[in-house]
Design an enzyme around this catalytic site. Structure first.
Site, PDB file in Angstrom:
ATOM      1  N   GLU A 129       0.823  -1.206   0.000  1.00  0.00           N
ATOM      2  CA  GLU A 129       0.000   0.000   0.000  1.00  0.00           C
ATOM      3  C   GLU A 129       0.860   1.261   0.000  1.00  0.00           C
ATOM      4  O   GLU A 129       0.600   2.210  -0.745  1.00  0.00           O
ATOM      5  CB  GLU A 129      -0.931  -0.020   1.213  1.00  0.00           C
ATOM      6  CG  GLU A 129      -1.757   1.244   1.409  1.00  0.00           C
ATOM      7  CD  GLU A 129      -2.763   1.487   0.312  1.00  0.00           C
ATOM      8  OE1 GLU A 129      -3.363   2.580   0.300  1.00  0.00           O
ATOM      9  OE2 GLU A 129      -2.962   0.603  -0.552  1.00  0.00           O
ATOM     10  N   HIS A 186       2.715   2.012  -3.274  1.00  0.00           N
ATOM     11  CA  HIS A 186       1.736   2.572  -4.210  1.00  0.00           C
ATOM     12  C   HIS A 186       1.507   4.055  -3.922  1.00  0.00           C
ATOM     13  O   HIS A 186       1.463   4.890  -4.839  1.00  0.00           O
ATOM     14  CB  HIS A 186       0.427   1.789  -4.107  1.00  0.00           C
ATOM     15  CG  HIS A 186      -0.676   2.340  -4.952  1.00  0.00           C
ATOM     16  ND1 HIS A 186      -1.913   2.687  -4.446  1.00  0.00           N
ATOM     17  CD2 HIS A 186      -0.745   2.624  -6.276  1.00  0.00           C
ATOM     18  CE1 HIS A 186      -2.677   3.152  -5.423  1.00  0.00           C
ATOM     19  NE2 HIS A 186      -1.998   3.126  -6.530  1.00  0.00           N
TER      20      HIS A 186
END
Length: 340
Positions: free
Chosen positions: A74, A77
Site C-alpha cells: 500500500e 503505491h
C-alpha cells in the site's frame, strides 16, 4: 523549457503506468487496507517496523494488526502516486512559464488532485466498491490525459503529418474509434466493478459460467451499489450479484473483441502504413487481453496474469487514444489545406 516539459511528460507517463500496475497489485493482494489510515501508515509516514512502533500502531487500530507485506504494498503505491502528483504539478507550473494552452494541464492537475481524494476515501470508507471503481478509472484517465499531453507537445515540435489518408476515411475510422472507445471504457469499468466487488472468481467455468447461471443472472443485482456497510473488504454482495457482474464482464469482453476486430480490419486494409501499424498493434493487444481474461478463469486469478490484464487494458486504451488523436490531427490538417 518546452523540451524539459516534454521530458517531464514522458517521466509522468512511466510513473502513471507504474501507479496503475501497483494499484492493481495492491488490490489483488488484498492490501487495500494494508494501512488503515491515510496518508500515513498507522500514524507513521512509513510502515512501522520497531516493536514499540508496532505496539503503538496496533493500540490505535486494534482490529488491524500490522501485516508488513500488505502495508508495504500500500505505501509503495502511495509513494509513487504522490510522486506522480508532484510531477504533474511541475508540468502545470512549467506550462504556465512556457505559455502553453492551459486547458489540458489544468484538467490533469485537477484529475490527479481528485485521485488523491479518491485514494483517501478508498481507505477511510473501507474499500467501498464505488470509490474503488472511481479510483481505478481515475488512474486510467490520468494516464490517457498524459498521453494526449505528450502527443500535443510532439505535434507542436513537428508539423509534419505521418498519415496520408483521405478525409472521408479518417472520419469513418474516427467514428468507429469513438464507438470502440466507449465500449472499452464500459468494459474497463465492468472489470473494475468485478474486482471491487470481489467477483473475479464468481464463475470458474467457461465459456460463460457454471450450469444453472441463467436462473441466477440478474442485471439489477449486478448493478446494485452496496452502501451502508462498515467494511467492504472481501465483498458484501451475495453470490448471485457477483456472478451476474462476472457474466456481464465476460459478455462485454466478447463485444469489445468484435468492435476492435472490425476497427483493426479497417485499419489494416487501408493504404496508410501508419494506419496499418495501428491496426496490428490493436489486434495484438485486444487478442492478448482476451487470452489473459480466459487465463484468469482457467488458472484461478494468478497475480501475474491478473496484473497483466490490468496493464494490457491500459495499453489498449492508450493505443486507441493515440489513434484517435492522429486521426483528428490529420482531419484538422486536411481541413486547413482546404481553407487555404
Amino acid at each position: 523549457m518546452v523540451r524539459t516539459l516534454y521530458k517531464l511528460n514522458v517521466i509522468a507517463i512511466f510513473v502513471a503506468a507504474v501507479v496503475v500496475i501497483l494499484g492493481a497489485y495492491t488490490r489483488l493482494t488484498d492490501a487495500g487496507l494494508g494501512c488503515p489510515d491515510w496518508p500515513g501508515c498507522y500514524g507513521f509516514m512509513s510502515v512501522p517496523t520497531h516493536e514499540a512502533d508496532i505496539a503503538h500502531a496496533e493500540g490505535i487500530f486494534p482490529d488491524r494488526p500490522v501485516e508488513h507485506a500488505k502495508a508495504w504494498n500500500e505505501m509503495i503505491h502511495r509513494y509513487f502516486a504522490g510522486s506522480l502528483g508532484l510531477i504533474i504539478l511541475a508540468m502545470f507550473l512549467l506550462s504556465i512559464k512556457t505559455k502553453q494552452k492551459m486547458i489540458l494541464p489544468t484538467v490533469l492537475l485537477l484529475t490527479v488532485c481528485f485521485q488523491a481524494l479518491l485514494g483517501m476515501w478508498t481507505v477511510t470508507l473501507n474499500l467501498m466498491p464505488l470509490v474503488v471503481l472511481g479510483h481505478l478509472l481515475g488512474g486510467f484517465t490520468t494516464f490517457c490525459l498524459l498521453i494526449v499531453s505528450l502527443l500535443t507537445l510532439r505535434r507542436q515540435s513537428n508539423t509534419s503529418h505521418i498519415m496520408n489518408s483521405p478525409s472521408s476515411l479518417c472520419r469513418h475510422l474516427y467514428r468507429l474509434s469513438q464507438s470502440a472507445l466507449l465500449l472499452l471504457v464500459l468494459q474497463i469499468a465492468l472489470g473494475g466493478w468485478t474486482a471491487s466487488n470481489y467477483a473475479a472468481v464468481a464463475c470458474t467455468d467457461l465459456p460463460i459460467c457454471e450450469s444453472g447461471w441463467t436462473e441466477k443472472f440478474d442485471i439489477s443485482e449486478a448493478l446494485t451499489i452496496p452502501t451502508g456497510h462498515h467494511n467492504y473488504e472481501y465483498g458484501v454482495l451475495p453470490y448471485e450479484a457477483r456472478m451476474s457482474i462476472h457474466v456481464l464482464h465476460r459478455f462485454g469482453a466478447v463485444v469489445v473483441l468484435c468492435i476492435f476486430a472490425v476497427l483493426a480490419f479497417n485499419l489494416i486494409r487501408s493504404k496508410s502504413t501508419e494506419l496499418k501499424k495501428h491496426g496490428i498493434v490493436l489486434s495484438i493487444l485486444v487478442s492478448t487481453q482476451f487470452l489473459l481474461g480466459v487465463s484468469n478463469v482457467v488458472f484461478q486469478l494468478p497475480i501475474f496474469i491478473a496484473v497483466s490484464h490490468n496493464f494490457i487494458a491500459l495499453c489498449l486504451l492508450a493505443s486507441l487514444v493515440t489513434l484517435m488523436f492522429n486521426l483528428k490531427s490529420q482531419g484538422q490538417h486536411q481541413a486547413s489545406l482546404i481553407r487555404r
